[in-house]
Structures are given as structure tokens and as C-alpha cells.
Design an enzyme around this catalytic site. Structure first.
Site, PDB file in Angstrom:
ATOM      1  N   GLU A 545      -4.804  -3.196   9.139  1.00  0.00           N
ATOM      2  CA  GLU A 545      -4.082  -2.103   8.651  1.00  0.00           C
ATOM      3  C   GLU A 545      -5.031  -0.611   8.917  1.00  0.00           C
ATOM      4  O   GLU A 545      -5.197   0.135   8.318  1.00  0.00           O
ATOM      5  CB  GLU A 545      -4.001  -2.191   7.115  1.00  0.00           C
ATOM      6  CG  GLU A 545      -3.046  -3.155   6.761  1.00  0.00           C
ATOM      7  CD  GLU A 545      -2.880  -3.075   5.126  1.00  0.00           C
ATOM      8  OE1 GLU A 545      -3.273  -2.552   4.540  1.00  0.00           O
ATOM      9  OE2 GLU A 545      -2.017  -4.311   4.704  1.00  0.00           O
ATOM     10  N   GLU A 627      -0.596 -10.850   6.263  1.00  0.00           N
ATOM     11  CA  GLU A 627      -0.596 -10.554   4.559  1.00  0.00           C
ATOM     12  C   GLU A 627       0.853 -10.658   4.227  1.00  0.00           C
ATOM     13  O   GLU A 627       1.570  -9.980   4.676  1.00  0.00           O
ATOM     14  CB  GLU A 627      -1.429  -9.213   4.477  1.00  0.00           C
ATOM     15  CG  GLU A 627      -2.734  -8.984   4.453  1.00  0.00           C
ATOM     16  CD  GLU A 627      -3.430  -7.944   3.801  1.00  0.00           C
ATOM     17  OE1 GLU A 627      -2.661  -7.366   2.995  1.00  0.00           O
ATOM     18  OE2 GLU A 627      -4.553  -7.625   4.449  1.00  0.00           O
TER      19      GLU A 627
END
Length: 935
Positions: A545, A627
Site C-alpha cells: 500500500e 490482503e
């Protein structure tokens, strides 16, 4: 042979670029010593196979196996007094974790600024990473003089007798107390600040003329090392493993003093954005430290790289690329030869070699290195694998370096043989078998033990995950401890090995972005060289991220650079980056080998699923959920009413007990950017090209306590911080282990205040239908619909007694389960996970205490205060209960039960044997005890 290696590299990159990647694992240089740890690194090649563990105690090496409580399991190089031929062993690797001195803060009155942010200090530390910079022009020169002159703590003569005596691995912050001066994101534990460690080393006069190194597996953070008052070097990244050369500063035949300074940045306030981490980073020298002694001519650090370019049922080619250092002042002519042995399940080496690699001559000018490309073959190779149809078989390559007929080094390279294929349309294949990645993300802390690495604690986690059906780990979001990969090799877990959470763009003010420009190449190359021999490692994650994912050309350029480094060091595994906002039509995903999607694969908030969008945009790339879900729950907590359908984000009106800072365990409540497990299961089944998922998260972890910042630990785990299973464990088990007959009922059935009220009952089962009974009366038989993963009876009205379920599969009875109303709490019950432990001061027994009624049924809402005691040659290391709101310091012997359960972690005192009696007491309850045996 050199040209062949180049050809293999080119083939590896070509296969990566076209999506169907056949990888091998590789291995080199794990070295073990008196402590018996194994490690190493190596390489792998397209279309083939791997690497793996090493041997405890092989070739004269002592050592503990994983699970014995020692810091290590198999051995790599050296350590024992003799080699197989009977001569003196030229390489030793000694575990020096015991008998350190520790204090917090710089010397009183010191005026010397040792902060890394100081340009002068930075210039001293940068040269430590030179071996991992491919461009010589980027390498830093060591300044003249000595850093730290005048600082009392670096001097050999300093009196540290008043400092605390500690053994490593050591996390000084885990002792607490919890504090509001540190953010909830960082666990509210006192990790920021400066700390010092010192240790005396007695080196025999016979060490004169040897090369002597210190290997630090991990120190948090900005570590700097002095020996006998002279600055040796340092490394800023707290998750990196690194080596420093002590040879110029060591005094053989005398006492030597190591001094290590750590500096965890101090935030300006308690807001998470001001900190250095988004989770609890740990503090101290939280991994092991080793003293390595070699002949000046020796195999380099992580200098053996094994690939298996051709693998079949009848043969596996083993290509070993070996780098040998010559630290002497004379040119060296050497010969290197290798024998390959099988390793058994405990890492013990076979008596007879199963293959060999013929000797190769090397000429090494003084003060330089040389590399040999060698090759052999294993007949009828035993493949490394995972799952019910494969076994994690391993080998070790034992390389002997000879100079003028004398053995100057013996180096062990553990590895495994396996083939990987990343198919963009069909998913992941291991040794030709389709394997779904049933993975979890885990942060590096071990709950009440903090970040301090402990093999048994790691092994316990992996055992529980395997029971659930998990077969893969993502090391969120940093390089893991070597012990984790060693266990993964041994136990058959697949690993996504992650390097960074942050690149140039910051997430928090003091995080890794401050050093990324100077250190990303060194940190990444060191990780790759350390870990590329592990057969468990199947992908390299270069980021999570990162802010650059939406940054246009800037982010794509960094992704290209990092992927290029991975290809240079290991062309056999794909790169991936967890992307939560990158667009399929943007530049960021292009340079990365595989597509990793955080949440957006299934769809963030009301957004559409991005799995098919990315598959359409990148038809030649493997796709995986890096994720998923981020479901929130507190073990044993249930709120009413219960959400319908696939659930809703947790809020004050949905799933949250906000005054108590808890979240309902109906597994239908999640973070605002996330969704329930059921929704991800549907995506995995709907999009068969997706290779699997990595759930956020396997275990609760310290810090990041969304949605309640004032708590100490997270709510995301499938298993709570103490290692107690939440209901969600059984939802994943039902999906990931369809062959296992199982059924699980929730909630518990002790609700005296809800008599007559609707109390929904959910059943998780690997069957396809089930019938629910309340006090013997059928409440109906239900069948799972397509893309349905739980069975729900949402109109059940509570009455005390027994809930029972009979599950069916293909019309046949499959599994049963029941839950009964508990009576008044009357006793404690103690259950150790193991009754026999090693008396080495490291092995652990995790002792569960349950608050129970007269029928030994756990009281599922009990919060009784419990006091623990231990007698005999043992001690209580920590206690816990899995409650994210509990601010009792972990070393306390007093702990409240949380919904019926608490935990005591017990170890034997080093060097002592005998019976250890653990007892638990609580006012108004019958006390309990259990006996452990230390051997």
C-alpha cells in the site's frame, strides 16, 4: 559455466515477463555454531526447485531443533569442534545471546550527537551497506578518526555493573507499562528512545589471524556497533539482518567489549501519524546475535546460491554458484567441492551423500572475492512441498574449500527441490499440483512476548494455522526473522517474503521513508541473498500500500527498480506489491511481475470487484489477494441484533460494544474498507484465475487497534493475541479444509438475561447441510446455497440447555457439535500445550486456564481475577487473556480471565531440570495446578 548462469538468468526473466513462472528455490550458506541455529540463503531457477532447512548438530554442530525452545533448528556451517573427516573445524558460528548488559538512554551529560539524522553519523554508518550496492560509485568511504570518541558507554573500561542483565532476543518495551504517550497504533508500549547493550567477549589467542564477524539478525532500530571503543558500523532498518567485520578491532587472547546503541525515533505526540510505525515495532536487540570465525579465505556471507534448473522424477540438476572471499594479504588458489545430503524431518543429515559436485579451482587475488559456477545432479529427487499430497523434503549441500591441500572452510547450504508455476488463468502450481494459497498476514510480534523472537512461540502459531488449513504466510510488512523461514521450510508453509511498508512517500512522520533513498538497495539485496535459499519462499513482495501506487511515473519507476534488483539477485520468483488503490489502467502495476490486491480484488466499500478488471488488463500476470477481509472481532463477545447478509462495517450501531471497546464475534463486522470472509470466499470461487488470498490477519497483534485507538492490540485476528481461537477460525477451517469433518456452533449458550429473546445461531461446517436442535427439538435442516459459507438460524429464541448440530455431506452424516449452558463458575482448569520442555531457558509451555463450572464446562462470560504461581526450576515469562483493552503489564502474574480464558507462558530456567508446578488461584474458585517437566 559462467555463460550458462547468464543464460539461466535470461530465461528466468523471460518467463517472469510472460506470466507462467516456473521457479525453483535455492539455498546457500546457513551457518550454525554452538547455539545450533540454521540459516542460509541461495537461489532458484525457472522451472524447478528449491531449498530448505539444515541440520541440528550435523557435522559436529550442537543445536536445538525448532520447538526445543532454542533459537534455531537446523545448522548451516561450522560450530562443532570437528568436521566429518576428523580435523579441526575451520568455521564456527557461536550464538552470543546470553549475558548482555542493558540500559536506556545515552550517558548522562553526554554532548556527542549520535543520531543517524546527523550528517556526520550518517557518513559513518553508510559504509556498512557497501557490499549490497552493485554500483561501486555509490559506495561510501569510511571517514577518518573514530565515531563516538568520548562517549562513556562505548569504552571497554566503562563500569556497566549497574545495568540490567539480559539475554537476547530482548524486547525491552514489552515489559511496559502501557502509556498514553505512545499511540494505540504502536501498541501504547514504551518503544521510542535510545537504548544501549554491552557484552564482554573472551577470544582465545588462537583466533589471531582469523576473520571475525558479528551477525545481527535484527535490532530495532538505527543500530550502531562499537568494539573496544572503536566504531565498527551499523544499520538503520530495524528488520534487517546484517554482518559487520570485527577483525580490525578484535584483540585475540584478551577480553573484548561490544557496545551497541539503538535509537527508536521519539514521536512529537501520541498521534499515530507522528510515529515511526503503524503497528508495534518492538524495541531492543529482539533477534539473535552471532559471532562468526573463519579462515581469511572463506565462503562469503550468504555466498552460496543454489538453483535447480531441471527437475524430473528421475533427476534434479543442482547448480551452485559460490562466492569465496579472500581477506588475506596474499593471493589464494583454492579448490571447492560439494557433497549433497538428505535431511530428515528433524533436520538431521543422512550418513551418506546422495550426490556430489566435482571440485572447481578458483584464483582469488588478495582482498577480493571470486565466484565459481558448479553443477551436479540428484537422482530421484525428493521434492519439497506442502499439503496432504506432498512433504517438505530438504537437502543440504556441504561445500569444502581447500587451499594448498588444507581445508580452510566448510559451508553448509540447506535447500529443497521443487517447481513453481504461476499461471495467470489457473493459479498457483507446486510440483505440478494446483495449490490454492490459503494464506494469512502476520505481524512480527508474538503477543505477550513482544517482538523478541522465540522458536517455540513461532512454531505454536504455525501449528494452529496449519490446523485451520492455512498453507501460506505473508510477512507483513517487513523481512521476517530467520527462524520463521526455517520453520516454514520444515513445516511446509509457502511464504510471500515482504521487504517494505513504505517507499519515499511517508505514512508516518518517522517511518522508513526517511532512509529509503539511501538504504532501499542494501536492504532489499540483503533480504534476497539471505532468504533466496528457502524453499518456503515463493514470492518477493516489494511493498505494501505504498503511497506511490497512485503517483504516476514516479511509483512505476521505483517499482521497476525494485523488481529489477529482485531479478538480479533471484530471477526465479515473481515480485508483487500489495495494492489497495492502484488502478488497472495506471502505470504502477506494469513493472511488477504479479498483481497483488489489498481488499479491492473483492471490492472496497461499494466499488466493484477488481479481480476481473486486473485480469482483463494484465492477462499474462498471476493475481492474488495480498490482503483480504479485515474482519473485526473480540473472542467470545456477541452483540444483538445480528447483521443480515454478508455483514456491515462495524459501528456504534452495528457489531460494536463501544463502551466496552469490543466487537461482536458473529464475523459479520469489518473495517470500513473491508468485508466479511464470506464475501472473499465467493470471489475466490467465482474467479478461478485468482491464486488465493492472504487474510488480514492470522493473529491479533500489538498496535493498530481499529476501531478503538485507546486499546492496546488489534481486533483483526482469526486467533486472539493470547493464541485462543475465535469463532472465525472455524469458518476458515470449514472453507480451507473441506475434507475434514467438522462443525462449529456460535454463539455460546449462556444468556440468562436473553430468555425468550431472539438469539441467532450460526453454524460453520465443511458439510453442505445441517440440522440444528435446541434441547432435542429440531429447529430445521438447512442446506448451503451456491456461494454460501455459513448456515444461519436467525430466529432462534434463547432457552437454557443444549444446542446441537448434525452436519451432512452428500446426504451422509458428516460431523456433530454441541454447546451447553454453563452453570455458575466454581473452579479453574489448567491445560499446558506441552508438559515436557527443554531446560535451556528458551523453550516454552503455554498454559491455558479456563474458568469452569462443576461439570468442567467453561464459563464463557467469566472475567475472574487469577493469580499465577510457579515452583521448581521454571518461571512465568508473561500472562495474557486476548482482551485488546487489558492494560495490565504482560509480565504480571495477575490477570483477569477474558470470557473464560487466560494464559500463562512458562519457561524452564537455563541449565536446570526437574518438575515445574504451575498453579492458578482465584477468589471463590477451586484452584488448579499442572506439572511440567524440564529436561
Amino acid at each position: 559455466m559462467r555463460s550458462r548462469s547468464i543464460t539461466l538468468l535470461a530465461v528466468g526473466l523471460a518467463v517472469l515477463a510472460h506470466g507462467n513462472l516456473g521457479c525453483s528455490n535455492d539455498s546457500s550458506g546457513g551457518e550454525a555454531g554452538a547455539g545450533g541455529k540454521y540459516g542460509g540463503n541461495g537461489g532458484a531457477t525457472p522451472g524447478a526447485a528449491g531449498n530448505g532447512g539444515a541440520t541440528p548438530g550435523s557435522a559436529g554442530n550442537g543445536g536445538a531443533t525448532p520447538g526445543s525452545g532454542g533459537n534455531g533448528g537446523s545448522s548451516g556451517n561450522g560450530g562443532g569442534p570437528e568436521e566429518p573427516g576428523g580435523g579441526a573445524r575451520p568455521r564456527t558460528r557461536l550464538l552470543i545471546d546470553d549475558d548482555w548488559r542493558f540500559t536506556k538512554g545515552d550517558p548522562p551529560g553526554s554532548t556527542t550527537d549520535l543520531a543517524y539524522s546527523t550528517p556526520a553519523v550518517r557518513s559513518w554508518v553508510l559504509p556498512s551497506g557497501n557490499d549490497f550496492l552493485n554500483d561501486p560509485a555509490k559506495r561510501a568511504a569510511r571517514p577518518d578518526g573514530n565515531l563516538g570518541d568520548g562517549v562513556a558507554y562505548v569504552t571497554a573500561s566503562h563500569d556497566d555493573s549497574s545495568w540490567k542483565s539480559v539475554n537476547l532476543p530482548h524486547d525491552y518495551a514489552i515489559e511496559g507499562p502501557f502509556t498514553t504517550s505512545v499511540s494505540g497504533s504502536m501498541g501504547r508500549l514504551p518503544s521510542p528512545g535510545v537504548a544501549w547493550y554491552r557484552k564482554k567477549l573472551s577470544l582465545p589467542a588462537s583466533d589471531a589471524g582469523k576473520s571475525i564477524f558479528i551477525d545481527i539478525d535484527g535490532a530495532m532500530s538505527y543500530s550502531m556497533v562499537w568494539l573496544n571503543g572503536q566504531f565498527v558500523g551499523g544499520w538503520p532498518y530495524g528488520y534487517a539482518s546484517y554482518r559487520l567485520d570485527l577483525t580490525p578491532y578484535v584483540k585475540p587472547g584478551e577480553d573484548n567489549v561490544l557496545a551497541i546503541r539503538l535509537d527508536n525515533p521519539v514521536p512529537r505526540d501520541s498521534n499515530w501519524q507522528s510515529g515511526s510505525s503503524r503497528w508495534y515495532p518492538g524495541a531492543g536487540i529482539y533477534r539473535s546475535v552471532w559471532l562468526v570465525k573463519t579462515d581469511p579465505v572463506h565462503v562469503a556471507q550468504w555466498g552460496a546460491y543454489i538453483t535447480t534448473p531441471e527437475v524430473s522424477e528421475t533427476s534434479a540438476t543442482v547448480a551452485l554458484k559460490l562466492t569465496v572471499d579472500n581477506d588475506s594479504k596474499q593471493d589464494a588458489d583454492v579448490s571447492v567441492a560439494t557433497a549433497i545430503f538428505e535431511l530428515d524431518a528433524d533436520g538431521r543429515r543422512s550418513d551418506v551423500a546422495v550426490a556430489s559436485i566435482a571440485p572447481v579451482a578458483l584464483q582469488i587475488p588478495a582482498g577480493t572475492s571470486a565466484t565459481a559456477d558448479t553443477e551436479g545432479a540428484i537422482a530421484s529427487p525428493r521434492l519439497w512441498g506442502t499439503g496432504p499430497h506432498q512433504r517438505p523434503n530438504r537437502y543440504v549441500a556441504v561445500t569444502t574449500v581447500q587451499q594448498e591441500g588444507e581445508t580452510v572452510d566448510v559451508h553448509e547450504t540447506p535447500f529443497g527441490v521443487r517447481t513453481l508455476k504461476f499461471d495467470p488463468d489457473a493459479g498457483f502450481f507446486l510440483n505440478g499440483e494446483h495449490i490454492k494459497l490459503n494464506g494469512v498476514n502476520n505481524h512480527h510480534d508474538l503477543g505477550a512476548l513482544g517482538a523478541a523472537v522465540n522458536v517455540r512461540a513461532l512454531e505454536r502459531q504455525l501449528e494452529m494455522l496449519a490446523e485451520m488449513g492455512c498453507n501460506a504466510l505473508r510477512t507483513a510488512h517487513n523481512p521476517p526473522a530467520p527462524e520463521l523461514l526455517e520453520l516454514a521450510d520444515k513445516m511446509g508453509f509457502l511464504v510471500m517474503d515482504e521487504a517494505f511498508d513504505v517507499w519515499v512517500r511517508e505514512k508516518a512522520a518517522l517511518d522508513f521513508h526517511q532512509i529509503f533513498p539511501d538504504w532501499h538497495e542494501q536492504d532489499l539485496r540483503s533480504l534476497l541473498r539471505r532468504d533466496r535459499n528457502h524453499p518456503s519462499v515463493v514470492m518477493w513482495s516489494i511493498g505494501n500500500e505504498v503511497g506511490e501506487q497512485g503517483g504516476g511515473a514516479e511509483g512505476a519507476a521505483i517499482a521497476k527498480e525494485l523488481t529489477g534488483i529482485c531479478h538480479e539477485e533471484d530471477p526465479t520468483r515473481p515480485t508483487v506489491s500489495g495494492m489497495n488503490s492502484a488502478k488497472a489502467d495506471g502505470p504502477f502495476p506494469g513493472p511488477i511481475d504479479a498483481v497483488g490486491l489489498n481488499y479491492q480484488g473483492t471490492g472496497v466499500r461499494s466499488g466493484p470487484a477488481q479481480y476481473p478488471v486486473f485480469h482483463s488488463s494484465f492477462p499474462d500476470k498471476f493475481i492474488v489477494g495480498t490482503e483480504t477481509t479485515a474482519t473485526l472481532s473480540s473472542r467470545g463477545v456477541y452483540t444483538f441484533p445480528v447483521a443480515s447478509g454478508a455483514g456491515v462495517p462495524a459501528s456504534d450501531t452495528a457489531g460494536q460494544d463501544s463502551p466496552g471497546r469490543q466487537v461482536s464475534s458473529y464475523d459479520l463486522y469489518f473495517a470500513s474498507w473491508a468485508y466479511s470472509p464470506d464475501k472473499e470466499f465467493a470471489s475466490q470461487d467465482r474467479y478461478s484465475f485468482v491464486g488465493g488470498e492472504f487474510v488480514w490477519s492470522g493473529f491479533d497483534y500489538l498496535g493498530e487497534p481499529t476501531p478503538f485507538d485507546s486499546s492496546r492490540s488489534s481486533y483483526f485476528g482469526i486467533i486472539d493475541l493470547a493464541g485462543f481461537k475465535k469463532d472465525r477460525f472455524y469458518l476458515y477451517q470449514a472453507y480451507w479444509r473441506p475434507e475434514l469433518p467438522m462443525a462449529h456452533i456460535l454463539p455460546h449458550w449462556t444468556w440468562p438475561e436473553r430468555t425468550g429473546q431472539v438469539t441467532p445461531v450460526h453454524v460453520y461446517t465443511s458439510g453442505d447441510e445441517a440440522e440444528l436442535f435446541l434441547n432435542g427439538q429440531s429447529l430445521g435442516r438447512k442446506r448451503k446455497a451456491q456461494l454460501e459459507y455459513r448456515l444461519r438460524w436467525d430466529d432462534v429464541r434463547y432457552e437454557a440447555g443444549e444446542l446441537a448440530v448434525v452436519a451432512y455431506k452428500s446426504g451422509m452424516e458428516w460431523a456433530t457439535a454441541s454447546v451447553k449452558t454453563a452453570g455458575a463458575a466454581s473452579k479453574l482448569l489448567l491445560t499446558p500445550d506441552r508438559s515436557t520442555i527443554a531446560g535451556d531457558g528458551r523453550d516454552l509451555s503455554f498454559v491455558t486456564v479456563a474458568v469452569a463450572d462443576d461439570e468442567d464446562r467453561m464459563a464463557p462470560r467469566a472475567m475472574n481475577s487469577i493469580h499465577f504461581e510457579v515452583s521448581g526450576p521454571g518461571e512465568i515469562v508473561a500472562t495474557d487473556n486476548g482482551d485488546p483493552t487489558d492494560m495490565t503489564a504482560f509480565p504480571s502474574k495477575d490477570r483477569k480471565a477474558f470470557n473464560g480464558l487466560a494464559l500463562a507462558i512458562v519457561r524452564a530456567k537455563a541449565g536446570q531440570k526437574g518438575q515445574i508446578v504451575v498453579s492458578a488461584k482465584s477468589n471463590g474458585l477451586a484452584e488448579a495446578s499442572t506439572t511440567l517437566v524440564a529436561e
